[in-house]
Design an enzyme around this catalytic site. Structure first.
Site, PDB file in Angstrom:
ATOM      1  N   TYR A  57       0.989  28.544 -44.723  1.00 32.75           N
ATOM      2  CA  TYR A  57       0.100  27.888 -45.674  1.00 32.75           C
ATOM      3  C   TYR A  57       0.557  28.150 -47.115  1.00 32.75           C
ATOM      4  CZ  TYR A  57      -3.062  27.781 -41.610  1.00 32.75           C
ATOM      5  OH  TYR A  57      -3.617  27.605 -40.361  1.00 32.75           O
ATOM      6  N   PRO A 204     -13.289  22.548 -37.022  1.00 34.39           N
ATOM      7  CA  PRO A 204     -14.475  22.219 -36.227  1.00 34.39           C
ATOM      8  C   PRO A 204     -15.281  21.065 -36.812  1.00 34.39           C
ATOM      9  CG  PRO A 204     -14.886  24.177 -37.536  1.00 34.39           C
ATOM     10  CD  PRO A 204     -13.427  23.855 -37.703  1.00 34.39           C
ATOM     11  N   GLY A 208     -13.089  17.819 -42.057  1.00 30.30           N
ATOM     12  CA  GLY A 208     -14.094  17.395 -43.032  1.00 30.30           C
ATOM     13  C   GLY A 208     -14.698  16.038 -42.760  1.00 30.30           C
ATOM     14  N   PHE A 209     -14.095  15.245 -41.871  1.00 29.65           N
ATOM     15  CA  PHE A 209     -14.549  13.878 -41.652  1.00 29.65           C
ATOM     16  C   PHE A 209     -15.962  13.834 -41.083  1.00 29.65           C
ATOM     17  CE2 PHE A 209     -14.842   9.854 -39.328  1.00 29.65           C
ATOM     18  CZ  PHE A 209     -14.443   8.969 -40.319  1.00 29.65           C
TER      19      PHE A 209
END
Length: 328
Positions: A57, A204, A208-209
Site C-alpha cells: 500500500y 465489506p 464503498g459502493f
C-alpha cells in the site's frame, strides 16, 4: 471509549471490527496524512484494536503512516500487515513467496512500522511458483524468532489453506466478503471453521459502493482504482445501483444507513468474522462502528440477501488478470 466487543482470530483476541488502512495511502485518490493519523488515533480511542496495512500500500508509505500513528500506543494495537507483492505500484504484478523473500519483506515491514514484532503477518497473495509449505515454513521461523506472533493468508483457496495450516497454525484468512462478493462461502469458509481459522473480510462495503455514496464515476477521483474495476463500468454501475436502492429502502425502515446495514450483515456471518472496513475520515469510522449495534433477525438477513442476490451483481470484482491471483 466505546464498548467494542472482542472476537477471536484463532487464539488472537481483536476488536469485533478492525480498520483497513489501505485507502490512506493507495487506491482511492489523494489522501491527507494528518487526517489519516487523526482517524487512526480516533479508532484506538473508540476501542478498535485491529489495524490492517500491507507493504504494497503506497509502496511502503502506509506502513510508515501506521507506524507513526501507533508510536506510543503500541500496547493498544493488534498490528496486521501483509507481504507478497514484490512489484511496486504501477509495475506488472509479481508475487513472491520464497523463503528468502519472506524474511526480507518482514524485516523491511518492521523497519517501516517502527516496531519489534508484527502481531498478525499475512501472505498477501499465494505465489503459484512456490509451494505453500516453503512460504509458511519461513513465516513460522519468523514466529520462532519473535518477529511475528500469528500467521495469516489472504485470498487463498481451500486446499492451500489446509496445506498451510498443516505446517503452522493459521490464525486468519483475509479475503473479500460482502453482499456483492460471496464466492468464499461454499468451500473456503467451511474449511476455515473446521480448522479454527478466523475470517477477516476486506471491502465489506463493496469498496464503498454499498454505502450509496457513489452514483456515478464522476464521484471518483481520476486516480481512483475503482474507475477500472468491472462493477463500476458503464452498464454494470447502473444495474448495481438498483441493488443499493433496495438496501437504502431496508435501511431507512430501520433508521440506519445502507452502509451500516450492509456491514451489519457481514458482522452477522459469525462470531469468528472480523470485517475491516477502510476509511480516512473519522465520520465514516464512527458510522461503521455503529453498525456493531445493529441487530438483525433471520427475517432481516433474508430480506437483505433478497435485495442483493449474487446472480444480480453486475460485473466481476476484479479484472481478468487480478482474478488469477485469488482463491488459489
Amino acid at each position: 471509549m466505546t464498548d467494542v466487543p472482542t472476537r477471536y482470530l484463532g487464539e488472537l483476541a481483536v476488536s469485533a471490527q478492525g480498520l483497513g488502512c489501505m485507502g490512506m495511502s493507495h487506491g482511492y485518490g489523494a489522501a491527507d496524512d494528518a487526517q489519516s493519523i487523526a482517524t487512526l488515533n480516533r479508532a484506538l480511542d473508540l476501542g478498535v484494536t485491529l489495524l490492517d496495512t500491507a507493504d504494497f500500500y503506497g509502496s511502503g508509505h502506509n506502513e510508515e503512516l501506521v507506524g507513526r500513528a501507533v508510536a506510543g500506543r503500541r500496547d493498544e494495537v493488534v498490528l496486521a500487515t501483509k507481504f507478497g507483492f514484490a512489484n511496486r505500484l504501477g509495475e506488472p504484478t509479481l508475487i513472491r513467496g520464497d523463503a528468502a523473500y519472506v524474511r526480507q519483506a518482514c524485516d523491511a515491514s518492521l523497519r517501516r512500522l517502527g516496531v519489534d514484532h508484527i502481531d498478525l503477518y499475512y501472505q498477501h497473495r499465494v505465489d503459484p511458483q512456490v509451494p505453500i509449505e516453503e512460504t509458511v515454513g519461513a513465516m513460522a521461523e519468523l514466529v520462532q524468532a519473535g518477529k511475528v506472533r500469528h500467521l495469516g493468508l489472504s485470498e487463498a483457496g481451500a486446499q492451500t489453506i489446509r496445506r498451510a495450516h498443516a505446517v503452522h497454525p493459521i490464525s486468519a484468512l483475509q479475503s473479500e466478503w460482502s453482499l456483492w462478493t460471496r464466492d468464499l462461502e461454499a468451500e473456503i469458509v467451511p474449511v476455515c471453521r473446521e480448522l479454527g481459522i478466523g475470517l477477516v473480510p476486506f471491502s465489506p462495503l463493496g469498496r464503498g459502493f454499498l454505502t450509496g455514496r457513489y452514483d456515478s464515476l464522476d464521484a471518483l477521483a481520476e486516480s481512483d482504482v475503482r474507475r477500472s474495476q468491472p462493477r463500476f463500468a458503464d452498464g454494470n454501475l447502473e444495474r448495481n445501483l438498483a441493488i443499493v436502492a433496495k438496501l437504502n429502502e431496508l435501511a431507512a425502515a430501520r433508521s440506519v444507513t445502507a452502509g451500516q446495514l450492509a456491514l451489519a450483515w457481514v458482522q452477522h456471518r459469525g462470531d469468528d468474522v472480523v470485517p475491516i472496513p477502510g476509511t480516512r475520515r473519522q465520520r465514516y469510522l464512527e458510522e461503521n462502528l455503529a453498525a456493531l449495534a445493529v441487530e438483525l433477525t433471520a427475517d432481516d438477513l433474508a430480506a437483505i440477501e433478497a435485495a442483493a442476490p449474487p446472480e444480480r451483481i453486475a460485473g466481476s470484482r476484479y479484472d481478468a488478470n487480478s482474478l488469477t491471483f485469488v482463491n488459489r
